[in-house]
Every structure is written in structure tokens, then in C-alpha cells.
Design a protein around this motif. Structure first.
Motif, mmCIF file in Angstrom:
data_model
loop_
_atom_site.group_PDB
_atom_site.id
_atom_site.type_symbol
_atom_site.label_atom_id
_atom_site.label_comp_id
_atom_site.label_asym_id
_atom_site.label_seq_id
_atom_site.Cartn_x
_atom_site.Cartn_y
_atom_site.Cartn_z
ATOM 1 N N ALA A 25 -26.221 21.064 2.531
ATOM 2 C CA ALA A 25 -25.045 20.403 1.963
ATOM 3 C C ALA A 25 -25.091 18.906 2.235
ATOM 4 C CB ALA A 25 -23.770 21.012 2.537
ATOM 5 N N ALA A 26 -25.523 18.522 3.427
ATOM 6 C CA ALA A 26 -25.625 17.101 3.762
ATOM 7 C C ALA A 26 -26.667 16.411 2.879
ATOM 8 C CB ALA A 26 -25.988 16.936 5.232
ATOM 9 N N TYR A 27 -27.767 17.103 2.607
ATOM 10 C CA TYR A 27 -28.812 16.548 1.736
ATOM 11 C C TYR A 27 -28.263 16.288 0.339
ATOM 12 C CZ TYR A 27 -32.778 16.592 -1.463
ATOM 13 O OH TYR A 27 -33.656 16.297 -2.465
ATOM 14 N N TYR A 28 -27.624 17.302 -0.246
ATOM 15 C CA TYR A 28 -27.089 17.143 -1.603
ATOM 16 C C TYR A 28 -25.945 16.139 -1.650
ATOM 17 C CZ TYR A 28 -30.021 20.835 -3.409
ATOM 18 O OH TYR A 28 -31.106 21.580 -3.794
ATOM 19 N N ALA A 29 -25.194 16.054 -0.584
ATOM 20 C CA ALA A 29 -24.107 15.073 -0.536
ATOM 21 C C ALA A 29 -24.677 13.655 -0.609
ATOM 22 C CB ALA A 29 -23.290 15.256 0.737
ATOM 23 N N ARG A 30 -25.745 13.406 0.145
ATOM 24 C CA ARG A 30 -26.375 12.078 0.104
ATOM 25 C C ARG A 30 -27.036 11.822 -1.247
ATOM 26 N NH1 ARG A 30 -28.246 13.819 5.057
ATOM 27 N NH2 ARG A 30 -30.294 14.206 4.153
ATOM 28 N N LYS A 31 -27.726 12.829 -1.777
ATOM 29 C CA LYS A 31 -28.483 12.661 -3.009
ATOM 30 C C LYS A 31 -27.593 12.398 -4.224
ATOM 31 C CE LYS A 31 -32.172 14.679 -5.704
ATOM 32 N NZ LYS A 31 -33.272 15.615 -5.714
ATOM 33 N N PHE A 32 -26.453 13.095 -4.291
ATOM 34 C CA PHE A 32 -25.606 12.998 -5.471
ATOM 35 C C PHE A 32 -24.293 12.272 -5.236
ATOM 36 C CE2 PHE A 32 -28.241 16.789 -6.229
ATOM 37 C CZ PHE A 32 -28.895 16.367 -7.376
ATOM 38 N N GLY A 33 -24.113 11.681 -4.074
ATOM 39 C CA GLY A 33 -22.914 10.897 -3.803
ATOM 40 C C GLY A 33 -21.653 11.727 -3.653
ATOM 41 N N LEU A 34 -21.773 12.911 -3.085
ATOM 42 C CA LEU A 34 -20.629 13.787 -2.854
ATOM 43 C C LEU A 34 -20.231 13.733 -1.389
ATOM 44 C CD1 LEU A 34 -22.062 16.942 -4.662
ATOM 45 C CD2 LEU A 34 -20.433 15.319 -5.613
ATOM 46 N N THR A 35 -19.088 14.295 -1.087
ATOM 47 C CA THR A 35 -18.765 14.487 0.322
ATOM 48 C C THR A 35 -19.473 15.757 0.778
ATOM 49 O OG1 THR A 35 -16.800 15.826 -0.094
ATOM 50 C CG2 THR A 35 -16.494 13.430 0.030
ATOM 51 N N THR A 36 -19.644 15.901 2.066
ATOM 52 C CA THR A 36 -20.305 17.090 2.599
ATOM 53 C C THR A 36 -19.502 18.340 2.270
ATOM 54 O OG1 THR A 36 -21.141 15.722 4.403
ATOM 55 C CG2 THR A 36 -21.308 18.088 4.692
ATOM 56 N N GLU A 37 -18.179 18.242 2.298
ATOM 57 C CA GLU A 37 -17.325 19.387 2.001
ATOM 58 C C GLU A 37 -17.483 19.824 0.548
ATOM 59 O OE1 GLU A 37 -16.053 16.577 3.515
ATOM 60 O OE2 GLU A 37 -16.061 17.431 5.532
ATOM 61 N N GLU A 38 -17.566 18.854 -0.370
ATOM 62 C CA GLU A 38 -17.755 19.180 -1.787
ATOM 63 C C GLU A 38 -19.092 19.879 -2.012
ATOM 64 O OE1 GLU A 38 -15.358 15.659 -4.138
ATOM 65 O OE2 GLU A 38 -17.370 15.240 -3.380
ATOM 66 N N ALA A 39 -20.138 19.351 -1.413
ATOM 67 C CA ALA A 39 -21.465 19.936 -1.571
ATOM 68 C C ALA A 39 -21.513 21.331 -0.961
ATOM 69 C CB ALA A 39 -22.510 19.042 -0.916
ATOM 70 N N LEU A 40 -20.874 21.511 0.174
ATOM 71 C CA LEU A 40 -20.839 22.815 0.829
ATOM 72 C C LEU A 40 -20.093 23.829 -0.029
ATOM 73 C CD1 LEU A 40 -21.580 24.364 3.373
ATOM 74 C CD2 LEU A 40 -19.433 23.617 4.374
ATOM 75 N N ARG A 41 -18.977 23.418 -0.623
ATOM 76 C CA ARG A 41 -18.209 24.315 -1.491
ATOM 77 C C ARG A 41 -19.048 24.721 -2.703
ATOM 78 N NH1 ARG A 41 -13.950 21.204 -2.828
ATOM 79 N NH2 ARG A 41 -14.945 20.598 -4.748
ATOM 80 N N MET A 42 -19.781 23.774 -3.276
ATOM 81 C CA MET A 42 -20.621 24.077 -4.430
ATOM 82 C C MET A 42 -21.748 25.046 -4.069
ATOM 83 S SD MET A 42 -20.807 20.298 -6.072
ATOM 84 C CE MET A 42 -21.281 20.618 -7.748
ATOM 85 N N LEU A 43 -22.352 24.860 -2.910
ATOM 86 C CA LEU A 43 -23.419 25.757 -2.473
ATOM 87 C C LEU A 43 -22.894 27.162 -2.230
ATOM 88 C CD1 LEU A 43 -25.390 23.417 -0.071
ATOM 89 C CD2 LEU A 43 -26.174 24.339 -2.253
ATOM 90 N N LYS A 44 -21.715 27.278 -1.631
ATOM 91 C CA LYS A 44 -21.131 28.593 -1.389
ATOM 92 C C LYS A 44 -20.790 29.286 -2.703
ATOM 93 C CE LYS A 44 -19.203 27.994 3.210
ATOM 94 N NZ LYS A 44 -17.973 27.969 4.014
ATOM 95 N N GLU A 45 -20.264 28.538 -3.664
ATOM 96 C CA GLU A 45 -19.944 29.113 -4.971
ATOM 97 C C GLU A 45 -21.209 29.570 -5.674
ATOM 98 O OE1 GLU A 45 -17.751 26.163 -7.104
ATOM 99 O OE2 GLU A 45 -15.970 26.428 -5.869
ATOM 100 N N ALA A 46 -22.277 28.812 -5.543
ATOM 101 C CA ALA A 46 -23.538 29.170 -6.184
ATOM 102 C C ALA A 46 -24.119 30.441 -5.580
ATOM 103 C CB ALA A 46 -24.537 28.023 -6.060
ATOM 104 N N ARG A 47 -23.913 30.653 -4.306
ATOM 105 C CA ARG A 47 -24.426 31.858 -3.660
ATOM 106 C C ARG A 47 -23.679 33.109 -4.104
ATOM 107 N NH1 ARG A 47 -26.153 31.121 2.535
ATOM 108 N NH2 ARG A 47 -27.706 29.518 2.202
ATOM 109 N N THR A 48 -22.418 32.966 -4.476
ATOM 110 C CA THR A 48 -21.629 34.133 -4.854
ATOM 111 C C THR A 48 -21.759 34.468 -6.338
ATOM 112 O OG1 THR A 48 -19.661 32.787 -5.243
ATOM 113 C CG2 THR A 48 -19.933 33.727 -3.043
#
Length: 61
Positions: A25-48
Motif C-alpha cells: 500500500a505504501a508503494y502504490y501510495a507513493r507511485k500514484f500520489g494516494l494516501t496510504t489509507e486509500e491505497a490500502l482500501r483499494m488493495l483490500k477491495e481488489a482482494r475480495t
């Protein structure tokens, strides 16, 4: 939102994040200019989500 849904949502917020998922999540947050929480939420949604192969099989029927 029902009582059970509220309880599950609260548990999801309070649940500790695994180390690998947090780093990803931290990697994607840096890469795409998101917050860590936003990236983490997106990753969790993608897993489900259902795998694409299952979705394609359902549309063929």
C-alpha cells in the motif's frame, strides 16, 4: 446499515494490517500520489473481488 454490517465494518477498521500488505500500500501510495489509507482500501477491495475467469464463465452461460 444493519447491526452486523456495522460490527464487521468496525472490525475491518480496527484489524491490524499485515506487513506485506502495508508495504504494498505504501508503494502504490507513493507511485500514484494516494494516501496510504486509500491505497490500502483499494488493495483490500481488489482482494475480495471475484477472479476475472469466474466472471467470464458466468457471462458465457
Amino acid at each position: 446499515m444493519g447491526k452486523k454490517a456495522k460490527q464487521e465494518a468496525k472490525q475491518a477498521i480496527e484489524a491490524p494490517v499485515e506487513g506485506a500488505l502495508e508495504r504494498e500500500a505504501a508503494y502504490y501510495a507513493r507511485k500514484f500520489g494516494l494516501t496510504t489509507e486509500e491505497a490500502l482500501r483499494m488493495l483490500k477491495e481488489a482482494r475480495t473481488m471475484k477472479p476475472l475467469a469466474d466472471v467470464a464463465d458466468a457471462t458465457k452461460r
